[in-house]
Write an enzyme that holds these catalytic residues in place. Structure first.
Site, PDB file in Angstrom:
ATOM      1  N   SER A 142       0.867  -1.183   0.000  1.00 41.69           N
ATOM      2  CA  SER A 142       0.000   0.000   0.000  1.00 41.69           C
ATOM      3  C   SER A 142       0.903   1.233   0.000  1.00 41.69           C
ATOM      4  CB  SER A 142      -0.877  -0.003   1.263  1.00 41.69           C
ATOM      5  OG  SER A 142      -1.505   1.244   1.475  1.00 41.69           O
ATOM      6  N   TYR A 155      -2.573  -1.494  10.163  1.00 45.59           N
ATOM      7  CA  TYR A 155      -2.474  -1.554   8.707  1.00 45.59           C
ATOM      8  C   TYR A 155      -1.077  -1.178   8.246  1.00 45.59           C
ATOM      9  CZ  TYR A 155      -4.206  -1.118   3.882  1.00 45.59           C
ATOM     10  OH  TYR A 155      -4.428  -1.278   2.533  1.00 45.59           O
TER      11      TYR A 155
END
Length: 271
Positions: A142, A155
């Protein structure tokens, strides 16, 4: 891997979003598809969408956080298709919470899918990729594997971990002379359901994260899939998906740790 026709492609998290879009993009390029997801409904939809355009696709129910299940899946794929040529570890979830309020249950749930699922998939299929003589491993990180974002500690931990693991594995395979390329993908805001289905900490309980995310996400899953497949064909070690990812990647390179005061100022009062 410039030629995809006839190649066996394995995609986790293929029941929706980027995973389904990748299945269709690779199917149109001539790949034979082994698709997996934890959602039976989503998986059926993806297989049906592929079959509707004449693509060979088989669906497998799979929880990528279960190591034994992932290794068993690798054996299933080899039995059904032969050695995998392309493996894309795409399955992912989100937890929107401050570090201080993130429960261990939520942290472990996210890490099981976003980090362990990637490493299980990589190592379960690596022998097949090597044996194929022309393998490519793609792990989805990401932009939050390039910079930290407040309110996303779990995350961030997983996506930075995916980046570190993937870059190290690429170096090892290069040094060992194995015929396997490795790419780490860093998507920016993609219009998927990941924010809408995220688990939330106490500070976010009253927020409609899905709607907030949709206002920021500029890239469609189909656009993301096209960028990723283009990067696979070019054997790019790092694939940035979306204009926001390109900007964030540049920010991280130019400023190093100096990006943090900018992020703190921008995000103040928003988490």
């Amino acid at each position: 891997m410039k030629h995809l026709k006839g190649k066996v492609a394995v995609i986790t998290g293929a029941g929706s979003g980027i995973g389904r879009a990748l299945a269709l993009e690779l199917g149109r390029a001539g790949c034979r598809l082994a698709l997996s997801d934890v959602s039976e409904t989503g998986l059926r939809g993806s297989v049906a969408a592929c079959e509707a355009i004449g693509v060979e696709a088989r669906g497998y129910l799979l929880d990528v956080s279960k190591r034994e299940a992932v290794y068993a899946h690798a054996e299933e794929v080899k039995r059904d298709f032969g050695n995998a040529n392309l493996v894309i570890n795409n399955a992912g979830v989100a937890v929107a919470a401050l570090a201080s309020e993130t429960s261990w249950a939520d942290f472990e749930w996210l890490m099981g899918i976003n980090f362990w699922g990637v490493t299980y998939g990589s190592q379960a299929f690596l022998p097949q990729l090597i044996e194929s003589g022309e393998g490519h491993l793609v792990n989805i990180s990401s932009v939050f594997g390039l910079i930290a974002a407040p309110g996303n500690s779990a995350y961030n931990a997983a996506k930075f971990g995916v980046r570190g693991y993937t870059e190290c594995l690429r170096l090892e395979l290069m040094m060992q002379g194995h015929p396997v390329q490795v790419s780490c993908v860093h998507p920016g805001g993609i219009r998927t359901n990941i924010a809408r289905t995220a688990r939330k900490g106490e500070s976010n309980q009253d927020r409609d994260l899905g709607r907030e995310f949709e206002k920021l996400a500029r890239t469609t899953p189909e656009q993301a899939a096209a960028i990723i497949v283009k990067g696979i064909r070019a054997d790019n070690p790092r694939i940035l998906v979306g204009g926001d990812a390109v900007v964030i990647g540049g920010l991280a390179r130019l400023l190093g740790i100096g990006y943090q005061p900018l992020i703190a100022r921008f995000m103040k009062g928003k988490v």
